[in-house]
Design a protein around this motif. Structure first.
Motif, PDB file in Angstrom:
ATOM      1  N   MET A 105       0.846  -1.202   0.000  1.00 22.31           N
ATOM      2  CA  MET A 105       0.000   0.000   0.000  1.00 22.31           C
ATOM      3  C   MET A 105       0.878   1.248   0.000  1.00 22.31           C
ATOM      4  O   MET A 105       1.754   1.388   0.848  1.00 22.31           O
ATOM      5  CB  MET A 105      -0.906  -0.002   1.239  1.00 22.31           C
ATOM      6  N   LYS A 106       0.648   2.132  -0.955  1.00 30.39           N
ATOM      7  CA  LYS A 106       1.453   3.348  -1.059  1.00 30.39           C
ATOM      8  C   LYS A 106       0.891   4.442  -0.145  1.00 30.39           C
ATOM      9  O   LYS A 106      -0.280   4.417   0.226  1.00 30.39           O
ATOM     10  CB  LYS A 106       1.494   3.820  -2.506  1.00 30.39           C
ATOM     11  N   LYS A 107       1.747   5.382   0.206  1.00 27.38           N
ATOM     12  CA  LYS A 107       1.344   6.441   1.138  1.00 27.38           C
ATOM     13  C   LYS A 107       0.221   7.297   0.564  1.00 27.38           C
ATOM     14  O   LYS A 107      -0.734   7.642   1.252  1.00 27.38           O
ATOM     15  CB  LYS A 107       2.555   7.317   1.467  1.00 27.38           C
ATOM     16  N   TYR A 108       0.341   7.651  -0.723  1.00 27.03           N
ATOM     17  CA  TYR A 108      -0.654   8.524  -1.359  1.00 27.03           C
ATOM     18  C   TYR A 108      -1.399   7.782  -2.468  1.00 27.03           C
ATOM     19  O   TYR A 108      -0.777   7.172  -3.343  1.00 27.03           O
ATOM     20  CB  TYR A 108       0.012   9.760  -1.972  1.00 27.03           C
ATOM     21  N   ALA A 109      -2.713   7.843  -2.440  1.00 26.07           N
ATOM     22  CA  ALA A 109      -3.501   7.321  -3.554  1.00 26.07           C
ATOM     23  C   ALA A 109      -3.318   8.208  -4.781  1.00 26.07           C
ATOM     24  O   ALA A 109      -3.314   7.722  -5.914  1.00 26.07           O
ATOM     25  CB  ALA A 109      -4.984   7.264  -3.173  1.00 26.07           C
ATOM     26  N   LEU A 110      -3.155   9.515  -4.550  1.00 31.11           N
ATOM     27  CA  LEU A 110      -3.026  10.465  -5.653  1.00 31.11           C
ATOM     28  C   LEU A 110      -1.974  11.515  -5.319  1.00 31.11           C
ATOM     29  O   LEU A 110      -2.019  12.132  -4.255  1.00 31.11           O
ATOM     30  CB  LEU A 110      -4.355  11.169  -5.927  1.00 31.11           C
ATOM     31  N   LEU A 111      -1.046  11.716  -6.256  1.00 31.04           N
ATOM     32  CA  LEU A 111      -0.140  12.858  -6.229  1.00 31.04           C
ATOM     33  C   LEU A 111      -0.593  13.757  -7.372  1.00 31.04           C
ATOM     34  O   LEU A 111      -0.413  13.426  -8.543  1.00 31.04           O
ATOM     35  CB  LEU A 111       1.308  12.409  -6.435  1.00 31.04           C
ATOM     36  N   SER A 112      -1.221  14.869  -7.043  1.00 27.29           N
ATOM     37  CA  SER A 112      -1.787  15.770  -8.045  1.00 27.29           C
ATOM     38  C   SER A 112      -0.817  16.926  -8.257  1.00 27.29           C
ATOM     39  O   SER A 112      -0.382  17.564  -7.294  1.00 27.29           O
ATOM     40  CB  SER A 112      -3.150  16.278  -7.564  1.00 27.29           C
ATOM     41  N   VAL A 113      -0.474  17.194  -9.515  1.00 33.07           N
ATOM     42  CA  VAL A 113       0.590  18.144  -9.832  1.00 33.07           C
ATOM     43  C   VAL A 113       0.078  19.200 -10.812  1.00 33.07           C
ATOM     44  O   VAL A 113      -0.523  18.871 -11.835  1.00 33.07           O
ATOM     45  CB  VAL A 113       1.797  17.402 -10.448  1.00 33.07           C
ATOM     46  N   GLY A 114       0.325  20.468 -10.474  1.00 33.42           N
ATOM     47  CA  GLY A 114      -0.059  21.523 -11.411  1.00 33.42           C
ATOM     48  C   GLY A 114      -0.568  22.774 -10.746  1.00 33.42           C
ATOM     49  O   GLY A 114      -0.202  23.088  -9.610  1.00 33.42           O
ATOM     50  N   GLU A 115      -1.457  23.452 -11.453  1.00 29.97           N
ATOM     51  CA  GLU A 115      -1.849  24.802 -11.074  1.00 29.97           C
ATOM     52  C   GLU A 115      -2.643  24.877  -9.767  1.00 29.97           C
ATOM     53  O   GLU A 115      -3.607  24.159  -9.549  1.00 29.97           O
ATOM     54  CB  GLU A 115      -2.661  25.452 -12.201  1.00 29.97           C
ATOM     55  N   LEU A 116      -2.189  25.747  -8.881  1.00 35.44           N
ATOM     56  CA  LEU A 116      -2.949  26.188  -7.710  1.00 35.44           C
ATOM     57  C   LEU A 116      -3.016  27.697  -7.861  1.00 35.44           C
ATOM     58  O   LEU A 116      -1.977  28.371  -7.891  1.00 35.44           O
ATOM     59  CB  LEU A 116      -2.248  25.789  -6.412  1.00 35.44           C
ATOM     60  N   LEU A 117      -4.213  28.218  -8.001  1.00 37.79           N
ATOM     61  CA  LEU A 117      -4.351  29.639  -8.315  1.00 37.79           C
ATOM     62  C   LEU A 117      -5.633  30.189  -7.705  1.00 37.79           C
ATOM     63  O   LEU A 117      -6.481  29.452  -7.210  1.00 37.79           O
ATOM     64  CB  LEU A 117      -4.341  29.836  -9.837  1.00 37.79           C
ATOM     65  N   ALA A 118      -5.732  31.511  -7.726  1.00 42.08           N
ATOM     66  CA  ALA A 118      -6.925  32.179  -7.217  1.00 42.08           C
ATOM     67  C   ALA A 118      -7.835  32.533  -8.384  1.00 42.08           C
ATOM     68  O   ALA A 118      -7.399  33.148  -9.357  1.00 42.08           O
ATOM     69  CB  ALA A 118      -6.542  33.426  -6.436  1.00 42.08           C
TER      70      ALA A 118
END
Length: 308
Positions: A1-14
């Motif tokens: 079992m891996k620590k993260y089910a999802l590693l989401s990469v990209g834009e974080l913005l307002a």
């Protein structure tokens, strides 16, 4: 079992969204601030289902960046991998509130400053799925960083995922977009796109068969083509198997974010070893909840809804 089910990469913005309905930004005088960015929303939706998720993004060393990181942390996402750029302000998008397609302007600054050191092999190795978007892939250095990370992720037994949410306003060089999307998909990617996404990527309407054939030719292992009220097609094993699914009729209250909800449900079931058909039903069930919910999904969602 891996620590993260999802590693989401990209834009974080307002997102600065108009408070009154107008034809365009030209007529909009007042805007309200919201946390935005599809990768963050994807990770939040899976966190709501009780999954461990992490976000890799880049923000500026400013108060908008502090606001965004704080808002994302509230959803249960691990934000310890959100980087801060001291020279670029946090990215923002200004959006009109309209009854049709919103008018928007994206101010791309810190979100595109992702560097290879922000996505180390150690993080990829402890993640089940590595996910990104066309927005994130549209500008360097994030573009080359993410494509390289996808290659490393695939080698480390971390499945690569793409929301092919192409928009010409964000990525005007369509030829270069095709090349980059192809390079990303070549790592046995799981790809989600809507009929509207496909029309924007091609620049014109194309057949379902052509879309599936082309994305599999790029190297995508599984393609989910969503068709709104007409359901979805799941093409697996590089096109060897296809499943067509319908949708249940609903009274739509708020369609914003339904695509992110669909793919979050799909990938959650996928990480639990479900069949492609079960994954698609799981996605449809979470999207249905989003469609009848005004605003974001509830803070906690019973994962059982995916398999109902």
């Amino acid at each position: 079992m891996k620590k993260y089910a999802l590693l989401s990469v990209g834009e974080l913005l307002a997102d600065f969204i108009g408070t009154e309905i107008q034809e365009s930004i030209l007529e909009t005088s007042t805007f309200e601030r919201f946390q935005g960015g599809s990768p963050a929303n994807m990770a939040a939706n899976m966190a709501r289902l009780g999954m461990n998720t992490a976000l890799v993004s880049c923000i500026g060393n400013d108060n908008i960046g502090i606001y965004l990181k704080r808002e994302v942390a509230k959803t249960g996402i691990d934000v310890s991998h959100v980087a801060v750029d001291d020279f670029q302000p946090t990215s923002i998008v200004v959006v009109s509130r309209t009854k049709g397609t919103p008018d928007f302007i994206a101010y791309r600054t810190a979100d595109r400053m992702l560097q290879p050191q922000h996505i180390p092999d150690s993080l990829l190795a402890e993640s089940a799925i590595f996910h990104t978007t066309c927005f994130a892939l549209s500008q360097d250095p994030a573009q080359s960083t993410i494509v390289d990370a996808a290659k490393r992720a695939n080698a480390l037994n971390c499945r690569v995922s793409l929301d092919a949410n192409y928009a010409i306003q964000i990525w005007p060089d369509r030829k270069q977009a095709w090349e980059t999307i192809s390079a990303y998909c070549s790592h046995d990617a799981l790809v989600k796109l809507s009929e509207d996404d496909a029309e924007r990527i091609y620049g014109h309407k194309v057949s379902e068969a052509q879309i599936l054939q082309d994305f599999h030719a790029m190297g995508a292992d599984l393609i989910c083509l969503t068709k709104g009220g007409d359901g979805s097609i799941i093409s697996t094993e590089k096109g060897a198997k296809q499943i067509t699914l319908g949708v249940k009729p609903l009274e739509v209250i708020d369609a914003t974010g339904a695509g992110d909800a669909y793919w979050a449900g799909f990938l959650t079931a996928y990480t639990e070893g479900a069949s492609p058909e079960t994954c698609a039903n799981a996605g449809a069930n979470l999207a249905a909840l989003k469609l009848v919910t005004k605003g974001p999904l509830p803070a906690k969602v019973d994962k059982g809804i995916l398999y109902a």
